[in-house]
Scaffold this motif. Sequence first.
Motif, PDB file in Angstrom:
ATOM      1  N   GLU A 150       6.548  -3.838  12.452  1.00 36.66           N
ATOM      2  CA  GLU A 150       7.434  -2.680  12.325  1.00 36.66           C
ATOM      3  C   GLU A 150       7.555  -2.243  10.868  1.00 36.66           C
ATOM      4  O   GLU A 150       7.449  -1.057  10.559  1.00 36.66           O
ATOM      5  N   ILE A 151       7.792  -3.206   9.948  1.00 33.77           N
ATOM      6  CA  ILE A 151       7.715  -2.934   8.503  1.00 33.77           C
ATOM      7  C   ILE A 151       7.088  -4.166   7.848  1.00 33.77           C
ATOM      8  O   ILE A 151       7.607  -5.279   8.016  1.00 33.77           O
ATOM      9  N   VAL A 152       6.028  -3.980   7.094  1.00 28.07           N
ATOM     10  CA  VAL A 152       5.348  -5.109   6.449  1.00 28.07           C
ATOM     11  C   VAL A 152       4.873  -4.692   5.057  1.00 28.07           C
ATOM     12  O   VAL A 152       4.329  -3.585   4.882  1.00 28.07           O
ATOM     13  N   LEU A 153       5.073  -5.582   4.082  1.00 29.90           N
ATOM     14  CA  LEU A 153       4.415  -5.480   2.775  1.00 29.90           C
ATOM     15  C   LEU A 153       3.382  -6.588   2.707  1.00 29.90           C
ATOM     16  O   LEU A 153       3.718  -7.766   2.894  1.00 29.90           O
ATOM     17  N   ILE A 154       2.135  -6.241   2.432  1.00 27.13           N
ATOM     18  CA  ILE A 154       1.081  -7.252   2.428  1.00 27.13           C
ATOM     19  C   ILE A 154       0.012  -6.873   1.412  1.00 27.13           C
ATOM     20  O   ILE A 154      -0.270  -5.685   1.195  1.00 27.13           O
ATOM     21  N   GLU A 155      -0.580  -7.891   0.784  1.00 23.51           N
ATOM     22  CA  GLU A 155      -1.690  -7.680  -0.149  1.00 23.51           C
ATOM     23  C   GLU A 155      -2.853  -8.570   0.275  1.00 23.51           C
ATOM     24  O   GLU A 155      -2.734  -9.793   0.301  1.00 23.51           O
ATOM     25  N   TRP A 156      -3.958  -7.955   0.624  1.00 25.30           N
ATOM     26  CA  TRP A 156      -5.154  -8.664   1.087  1.00 25.30           C
ATOM     27  C   TRP A 156      -6.204  -8.699  -0.022  1.00 25.30           C
ATOM     28  O   TRP A 156      -6.526  -7.664  -0.601  1.00 25.30           O
ATOM     29  N   GLY A 157      -6.755  -9.862  -0.263  1.00 22.45           N
ATOM     30  CA  GLY A 157      -7.899  -9.980  -1.157  1.00 22.45           C
ATOM     31  C   GLY A 157      -7.723  -9.206  -2.450  1.00 22.45           C
ATOM     32  O   GLY A 157      -6.724  -9.331  -3.141  1.00 22.45           O
ATOM     33  N   HIS A 158      -8.699  -8.386  -2.777  1.00 21.69           N
ATOM     34  CA  HIS A 158      -8.646  -7.595  -4.006  1.00 21.69           C
ATOM     35  C   HIS A 158      -8.114  -6.191  -3.751  1.00 21.69           C
ATOM     36  O   HIS A 158      -8.153  -5.335  -4.645  1.00 21.69           O
ATOM     37  N   ASN A 159      -7.614  -5.934  -2.548  1.00 21.94           N
ATOM     38  CA  ASN A 159      -7.075  -4.623  -2.220  1.00 21.94           C
ATOM     39  C   ASN A 159      -5.681  -4.448  -2.811  1.00 21.94           C
ATOM     40  O   ASN A 159      -4.985  -5.425  -3.087  1.00 21.94           O
ATOM     41  N   PRO A 160      -5.235  -3.214  -2.981  1.00 21.37           N
ATOM     42  CA  PRO A 160      -3.843  -2.989  -3.401  1.00 21.37           C
ATOM     43  C   PRO A 160      -2.875  -3.453  -2.315  1.00 21.37           C
ATOM     44  O   PRO A 160      -3.278  -3.697  -1.170  1.00 21.37           O
ATOM     45  N   MET A 161      -1.631  -3.543  -2.680  1.00 24.64           N
ATOM     46  CA  MET A 161      -0.617  -3.872  -1.682  1.00 24.64           C
ATOM     47  C   MET A 161      -0.552  -2.756  -0.650  1.00 24.64           C
ATOM     48  O   MET A 161      -0.729  -1.580  -0.961  1.00 24.64           O
ATOM     49  N   GLU A 162      -0.293  -3.148   0.602  1.00 27.02           N
ATOM     50  CA  GLU A 162      -0.221  -2.188   1.698  1.00 27.02           C
ATOM     51  C   GLU A 162       1.173  -2.192   2.318  1.00 27.02           C
ATOM     52  O   GLU A 162       1.850  -3.225   2.360  1.00 27.02           O
ATOM     53  N   LEU A 163       1.578  -1.025   2.800  1.00 28.92           N
ATOM     54  CA  LEU A 163       2.804  -0.873   3.564  1.00 28.92           C
ATOM     55  C   LEU A 163       2.440  -0.498   4.983  1.00 28.92           C
ATOM     56  O   LEU A 163       1.684   0.453   5.205  1.00 28.92           O
ATOM     57  N   LEU A 164       2.966  -1.271   5.942  1.00 32.48           N
ATOM     58  CA  LEU A 164       2.780  -0.967   7.352  1.00 32.48           C
ATOM     59  C   LEU A 164       4.120  -0.522   7.943  1.00 32.48           C
ATOM     60  O   LEU A 164       5.149  -1.188   7.731  1.00 32.48           O
ATOM     61  N   ILE A 165       4.094   0.583   8.659  1.00 32.37           N
ATOM     62  CA  ILE A 165       5.240   1.060   9.425  1.00 32.37           C
ATOM     63  C   ILE A 165       4.747   1.277  10.859  1.00 32.37           C
ATOM     64  O   ILE A 165       3.833   2.090  11.086  1.00 32.37           O
ATOM     65  N   ASN A 166       5.331   0.561  11.813  1.00 33.34           N
ATOM     66  CA  ASN A 166       4.914   0.683  13.211  1.00 33.34           C
ATOM     67  C   ASN A 166       3.402   0.505  13.355  1.00 33.34           C
ATOM     68  O   ASN A 166       2.738   1.212  14.115  1.00 33.34           O
ATOM     69  N   ASP A 167       2.871  -0.457  12.601  1.00 36.81           N
ATOM     70  CA  ASP A 167       1.454  -0.846  12.624  1.00 36.81           C
ATOM     71  C   ASP A 167       0.515   0.212  12.036  1.00 36.81           C
ATOM     72  O   ASP A 167      -0.697   0.056  12.096  1.00 36.81           O
ATOM     73  N   LYS A 168       1.076   1.270  11.454  1.00 39.12           N
ATOM     74  CA  LYS A 168       0.254   2.231  10.710  1.00 39.12           C
ATOM     75  C   LYS A 168       0.293   1.810   9.246  1.00 39.12           C
ATOM     76  O   LYS A 168       1.305   1.319   8.755  1.00 39.12           O
ATOM     77  N   VAL A 169      -0.809   2.012   8.526  1.00 37.98           N
ATOM     78  CA  VAL A 169      -0.929   1.412   7.203  1.00 37.98           C
ATOM     79  C   VAL A 169      -1.264   2.443   6.134  1.00 37.98           C
ATOM     80  O   VAL A 169      -1.960   3.431   6.392  1.00 37.98           O
ATOM     81  N   THR A 170      -0.725   2.200   4.924  1.00 42.16           N
ATOM     82  CA  THR A 170      -1.120   2.965   3.750  1.00 42.16           C
ATOM     83  C   THR A 170      -1.195   2.015   2.563  1.00 42.16           C
ATOM     84  O   THR A 170      -0.501   0.999   2.525  1.00 42.16           O
ATOM     85  N   GLN A 171      -2.058   2.312   1.621  1.00 37.42           N
ATOM     86  CA  GLN A 171      -2.166   1.502   0.410  1.00 37.42           C
ATOM     87  C   GLN A 171      -1.186   2.006  -0.638  1.00 37.42           C
ATOM     88  O   GLN A 171      -1.046   3.225  -0.834  1.00 37.42           O
ATOM     89  N   LEU A 172      -0.528   1.057  -1.303  1.00 30.01           N
ATOM     90  CA  LEU A 172       0.462   1.394  -2.321  1.00 30.01           C
ATOM     91  C   LEU A 172      -0.149   1.244  -3.718  1.00 30.01           C
ATOM     92  O   LEU A 172      -0.846   0.251  -3.980  1.00 30.01           O
ATOM     93  N   PRO A 173       0.119   2.157  -4.632  1.00 30.41           N
ATOM     94  CA  PRO A 173      -0.433   2.090  -5.990  1.00 30.41           C
ATOM     95  C   PRO A 173       0.377   1.162  -6.891  1.00 30.41           C
ATOM     96  O   PRO A 173       0.873   1.552  -7.951  1.00 30.41           O
ATOM     97  N   VAL A 174       0.523  -0.097  -6.468  1.00 31.24           N
ATOM     98  CA  VAL A 174       1.229  -1.103  -7.259  1.00 31.24           C
ATOM     99  C   VAL A 174       0.350  -2.347  -7.347  1.00 31.24           C
ATOM    100  O   VAL A 174      -0.555  -2.539  -6.525  1.00 31.24           O
ATOM    101  N   SER A 175       0.605  -3.188  -8.331  1.00 30.72           N
ATOM    102  CA  SER A 175      -0.243  -4.363  -8.542  1.00 30.72           C
ATOM    103  C   SER A 175       0.583  -5.552  -9.023  1.00 30.72           C
ATOM    104  O   SER A 175       1.469  -5.404  -9.871  1.00 30.72           O
TER     105      SER A 175
END
Length: 302
Positions: A150-175
Motif C-alpha cells: 500500500e505504501i513502501v519505500l525501497i532501494e534495490w541494488g544500484h537503483n534510486p529509492m522507489e516509492l510504491l503506492i497501491n503497488d504502483k511504483v516511481t523512482q525518487l531522486p534521492v540517494s
Amino acid sequence: MIGGRRCIRKLEIQQRVNNMTAPTATSPSPLHGRDSLQSKLLELEAQLLAKLLELEKDQTTASGERDKQDIEKELSILQNRIAELEQGHPEYHPENFKLSFSVRTNYMYGRMKKTLPELYAFTMCLWLKSKTVSGSGTPFSYSVHGQPNEIVLIEWGHNPMELLINDKVTQLPVSLKDGMWHHICVAWTTRDGMWTAFQDGKKKGSKDNLSAWHPIKPNGVIIFGQEQDAVGGRFDATQAFVGEVAQFNMWDRVLTMSEIEGIANCTMPLSGNLVQWDDRQVDVFGGATKSPFESCEERLGH
C-alpha cells in the motif's frame, strides 16, 4: 504477613507524599518551587497509594481475590516507574531514539503500534543512514489486507529509492549511498497522484500519476526494516533494510516547504498528526535495536 507488608508500604508511601507536599520555613511554595521530577514522583506516589487503598477495599468483597493480581501488577508497574524517576531520568524524551538494523535478515524489524486511517494525502519524513553501498533495502512499509504494497519505500541494488503506492511504483531522486544521515520526506496526494520528494530539506523532484485517485486504505500494519508480502510478515531478506532509522513522522496533508526545511535543519521540530516517533509506540524484533539519538549534531554530522 502479606497484609502487614502492604500496610507498612502504605504508611511509607503516605509519609513520602506528606513530606513532599508539606512546606517548610526554608522551602519555596509548592505551587512555584517544585521541580518537574518532584511533581512526577508526587503524582505517581498518589496513584500508588490509591491502588493500595483499592486493593484493601476489594479484598473485603467477593471479587477481591479475582482483582488482586491485576492491582498488584499495576502497583509493580508504578513502583518501577517511580524507581526510574528517582534514578535520574527526568529529561526522558520518547522521540530521541533510533532503530538499528545491523545485518540483512528476514526476521529483524520494528513494528509501529499505531495504524493509519483512510488517507487522500500524506507527508512522511524520516532520518535514514544506510550501511551498504548499494541496495539499502526497505526502511518503511505499510501493508493492508488485499494489498501488501500500500505504501513502501525501497532501494534495490544500484537503483534510486522507489516509492510504491497501491503497488504502483516511481523512482525518487534521492540517494543514501554515502553512508551519512539524510533527512528524507515524501509528500503525495490522491489528486492526480502527485508526489514530491525532498532530501535534507531541499526539493529534489515532483511528478504526477502515481496511483491517482486511490485513497490509502486504513487499518494496516507499519513495519520498519522489512518489505511485507503479507500483512505484518512474509519478509524477504533480500529486501531488508541495513542501516539506521530515526524520527519517522507522518501527516495527513502535504507539508509546506518551510515546514520540511525546518524539520531537516532541526530549527522547527514538528510531530506527525498521524504517526509520531515515540519509543513507546515501536516494538523491535529479531535483533533490531533501539539506542539514544539525542541531538541534531549526530544527524547533521557536526
